[in-house]
Design a protein around this motif. Structure first.
Motif, short mmCIF file in Angstrom:
data_model
loop_
_atom_site.label_atom_id
_atom_site.label_comp_id
_atom_site.label_asym_id
_atom_site.label_seq_id
_atom_site.Cartn_x
_atom_site.Cartn_y
_atom_site.Cartn_z
N THR A 19 0.75 -1.21 0.16
CA THR A 19 0.01 -0.06 0.13
C THR A 19 0.90 1.22 0.18
O THR A 19 0.44 2.34 -0.72
N ASP A 20 1.93 1.25 0.50
CA ASP A 20 2.89 2.44 0.96
C ASP A 20 3.60 2.72 -0.43
O ASP A 20 3.61 3.73 -0.92
N ALA A 22 2.97 1.49 -3.45
CA ALA A 22 1.91 1.83 -4.52
C ALA A 22 1.42 3.25 -4.61
O ALA A 22 1.01 3.70 -5.73
N ALA A 23 1.48 3.99 -3.43
CA ALA A 23 1.20 5.43 -3.31
C ALA A 23 1.97 6.24 -3.78
O ALA A 23 1.80 7.36 -3.81
N ARG A 24 3.22 6.00 -3.99
CA ARG A 24 4.46 6.69 -4.36
C ARG A 24 4.65 6.59 -5.77
O ARG A 24 4.88 5.62 -6.52
N ASP A 44 -2.89 -3.55 -3.12
CA ASP A 44 -2.54 -2.60 -4.01
C ASP A 44 -1.20 -2.88 -4.83
O ASP A 44 -0.36 -3.64 -4.40
#
Length: 248
Positions: A19-20, A22-24, A44
Motif C-alpha cells: 500500500t505504501d 503503490a501510493a508513491r 495495491d
C-alpha cells in the motif's frame, strides 16, 4: 524505467508495504502470493500468484521483470521461500530485505513450553492436557496425527490438510481475534493446553493473554533460523529506510 520492487507476500506487513509503495509516484510494486489461500484480500499494486520454481526460477523472474529490490515479507515459518529468496538475490545481485515482525515474548504469569518443531510440540502434549487448541495453521498437522487419546480443536483459515488426529474438530476462522472471543473459545471447548507457532504480531496474540488469564499451558513452536548471512528488519518503516524511501 520506474524502480520495480517485488514483495514476497502473504502477511499483514506485506500488505502495508504494498500500500505504501503503490501510493508513491514512480514506484512499481508487485506482490507475489503462494496461492494457498483461496480468497486473498485485495492488494495495491500488481499481484502474481503461484510459485517460481525454486531459487533458479525466482532468479529468472527477477531478471526478466527487471526487479530492483526484493522484499521477503512471507510468514516467519515460510522457511523454503526465504532460503530460495536469499539464493536468488545472491545469484542476481538484486538487493534483498527480509521483513519479519518480532516474535512473541512471555510475560509474568505465562506458562510457556518451547518446542523446536511441531513434532516436539506433539511430544510434549500428553503430559500437559487432553483437550488441545491447535493454531499452527492447516499445514503440518501430520506431526499430531498419531495422538489418538487427545481431543484437538484445530483453527485455521482454510480446511486443514490430512492426515489429522482422529479426534479433531475443525474451526475455520480468520483473525484478528479479540480477548473476549478467545477466552470464550477456550472455555466453551474446555481447552486444557494451547499450541501455537511463534508468528508474532497482534492479530492472533489475544489467545496468549486468554490462556495466561485462565492459567493454561502454551506450547510455542519457535521460528526456524534465517539462512546464514541473512538478517531481518522488524517493520515497514525499516524497509522503506533500506530502500531509501523514508525521507519526505
Amino acid at each position: 524505467m520506474s524502480p520495480h520492487v517485488l514483495i514476497l507476500g502473504g502477511t499483514t506487513e506485506a500488505r502495508r508495504l504494498a500500500t505504501d509503495l503503490a501510493a508513491r509516484p514512480g514506484i512499481r510494486v508487485t506482490t507475489s502470493l503462494a496461492g494457498r489461500v483461496a480468497r486473498p484480500g485485495a492488494l495495491d499494486g500488481e499481484v502474481r500468484i503461484g510459485g517460481f520454481g525454486g531459487a533458479e526460477g525466482l532468479a529468472d523472474w527477477l531478471r526478466a521483470h527487471h526487479v530492483d529490490a526484493l522484499v521477503d515479507a512471507t510468514h516467519p515459518f515460510a522457511e523454503t521461500i526465504t532460503a530460495n529468496a536469499a539464493r536468488a538475490a545472491g545469484a542476481t545481485g538484486v538487493p534483498a530485505i527480509v521483513l519479519r515482525r518480532p516474535g512473541w515474548r512471555p510475560v509474568p504469569g505465562d506458562r510457556w513450553y518451547d518446542a523446536a518443531s511441531p513434532a516436539a510440540a506433539a511430544e510434549a502434549l500428553p503430559r500437559l492436557g487432553r483437550r488441545v487448541l491447535l493454531t499452527t495453521g492447516r499445514l503440518g498437522l501430520a506431526a499430531f496425527a498419531h495422538l489418538r487419546d487427545l481431543h484437538f480443536v484445530v483453527r485455521s483459515v482454510e480446511p486443514p490438510e490430512p492426515p489429522l488426529p482422529p479426534d479433531t474438530e475443525v474451526l475455520l476462522a480468520r483473525g484478528p481475534f479479540g480477548l473476549d472471543d478467545e477466552t470464550e473459545l477456550l472455555r466453551a471447548h474446555r481447552i486444557e493446553v494451547l499450541v501455537t507457532k511463534d508468528s508474532g504480531g497482534e492479530a492472533t496474540s489475544a489467545k496468549l493473554t486468554a490462556a495466561r488469564e485462565l492459567g493454561l499451558p502454551v506450547v510455542v513452536v519457535r521460528r526456524p533460523p534465517l539462512p546464514d548471512g541473512v538478517t531481518a528488519v522488524a517493520d515497514v518503516a525499516d524497509v522503506l529506510d533500506r530502500l531509501g524511501l523514508s525521507g519526505p
